[in-house]
Write an enzyme that holds these catalytic residues in place. Structure first.
Site, short mmCIF file in Angstrom:
data_model
loop_
_atom_site.label_atom_id
_atom_site.label_comp_id
_atom_site.label_asym_id
_atom_site.label_seq_id
_atom_site.Cartn_x
_atom_site.Cartn_y
_atom_site.Cartn_z
N SER A 192 37.19 32.10 51.19
CA SER A 192 35.60 32.29 51.53
C SER A 192 35.93 31.77 52.95
O SER A 192 36.74 31.19 53.21
CB SER A 192 34.94 31.72 50.49
OG SER A 192 34.92 31.55 49.22
N1 SAH Z 1 37.04 29.09 45.73
C1 SAH Z 1 38.69 29.91 46.06
C2 SAH Z 1 38.09 31.99 46.51
C3 SAH Z 1 38.03 32.59 46.22
S1 SAH Z 1 37.52 34.01 45.70
C4 SAH Z 1 39.20 29.92 47.91
O1 SAH Z 1 38.84 28.54 48.29
O2 SAH Z 1 40.24 30.62 47.87
C5 SAH Z 1 37.25 33.79 44.05
C6 SAH Z 1 38.21 33.67 43.08
O3 SAH Z 1 37.35 34.17 41.69
C7 SAH Z 1 39.15 35.35 43.17
O4 SAH Z 1 40.31 34.59 43.03
C8 SAH Z 1 39.18 35.99 41.39
O5 SAH Z 1 40.54 36.48 41.04
C9 SAH Z 1 38.58 34.55 40.83
N2 SAH Z 1 37.55 35.33 39.53
C10 SAH Z 1 36.67 35.99 39.46
N3 SAH Z 1 36.46 36.26 37.77
C11 SAH Z 1 36.92 34.87 37.52
C12 SAH Z 1 36.39 34.57 36.01
N4 SAH Z 1 35.52 35.30 35.30
N5 SAH Z 1 37.37 33.01 35.49
C13 SAH Z 1 38.20 32.60 36.61
N6 SAH Z 1 38.45 33.24 38.08
C14 SAH Z 1 37.14 34.16 38.73
#
Ligand code: SAH
Length: 221
Positions: free
Chosen positions: A69
């Site tokens: 993000s």
């Molecule tokens: N917090 C992260 C941002 C990642 S983007 C950081 O600091 O880098 C969002 C993430 O959510 C992705 O990696 C995606 O695979 C995950 N995601 C999407 N749906 C999900 C679910 N149902 N359960 C767990 N993770 C999920």
């Protein structure tokens, strides 16, 4: 060198706070969130090919169609959780692990769930390498939360859901806070702050328009 880059990034985050203050109600970054941003090396959480861009105030690809993000968003979501040092936090969407690392500086324990197993493994290796030992990460669908460690003082969801998963509401402690982007994928969603009072009553506040990757395998009603 890296220090001045982080300082410049903090300046950009602070000016974005000022710019968005009329909608978010927040005009300054909380000092302890600022300290956490200073302490965590974002360059360690992005692919090597993006190291040069690690301290820009923007999202970056991390593989598997996912992103780390934007730092301003990490800051404001963290800020909204109003963490105390003995809080236990659940994150859904570990991704690179950067957000979890920031949270780990401000609370007692972070539990984080990532849908893509390869990303969960990568995040775990970052936590191990950097010595963040108050973060537990597992691969799986975060829709059901992580009941074994519930209830949580705070919950943060970093993927866009069309509605707030019921199990996450249940796993929030009375007095707890949750931040979650709510809306349709690939469009602007609303960052929602949910507060549960001591009697279990919920209060919802719309904070800001945001764009997140989709929440996978969402089981809506
Ligand atoms: N917090 C992260 C941002 C990642 S983007 C950081 O600091 O880098 C969002 C993430 O959510 C992705 O990696 C995606 O695979 C995950 N995601 C999407 N749906 C999900 C679910 N149902 N359960 C767990 N993770 C999920």
């Amino acid at each position: 060198m890296v220090k001045s880059k982080i300082q410049r990034l903090l300046d950009e985050i602070e000016s974005e706070y000022k710019y968005t203050c009329s909608i978010t109600g927040k005009d300054t970054l909380a000092p302890k969130v600022k300290d956490a941003l200073l302490a965590i090396p974002r360059d360690e959480f992005v692919p090597k090919s993006y190291s040069d861009s690690a301290f820009y105030n923007g999202p970056l690809p991390i593989g598997h169609g996912q992103t780390i993000s934007q730092p301003y968003i990490v800051a404001i979501m963290t800020d909204l959780l109003e963490l105390e040092s003995d809080d236990v936090v659940l994150e859904i969407g570990t991704g690179s692990g950067y957000q979890a690392a920031i949270l780990s500086q401000l609370c007692k324990q972070v539990y984080t769930i990532e849908y893509v197993p390869a990303l969960a493994d990568m995040a775990k290796s970052h936590f191990e390498k950097l010595g963040y030992n108050n973060i537990e990460c597992k691969a799986g669908n975060g829709y059901d939360g992580w009941p074994e460690h519930a209830p949580y003082d705070a919950i943060i969801v970093t993927a866009a859901a069309s509605q707030i998963p019921g199990p996450l509401i249940e796993q929030l402690k009375p007095g707890g806070r949750m931040v979650i982007p709510v809306g349709l994928p690939y469009m602007t969603q609303e960052l929602v702050l949910v507060k549960k009072d001591e009697h279990g009553q919920l209060e919802y506040s719309d904070i800001l328009g945001v764009v997140f990757v989709p929440f996978q395998e969402e089981r809506g009603e």
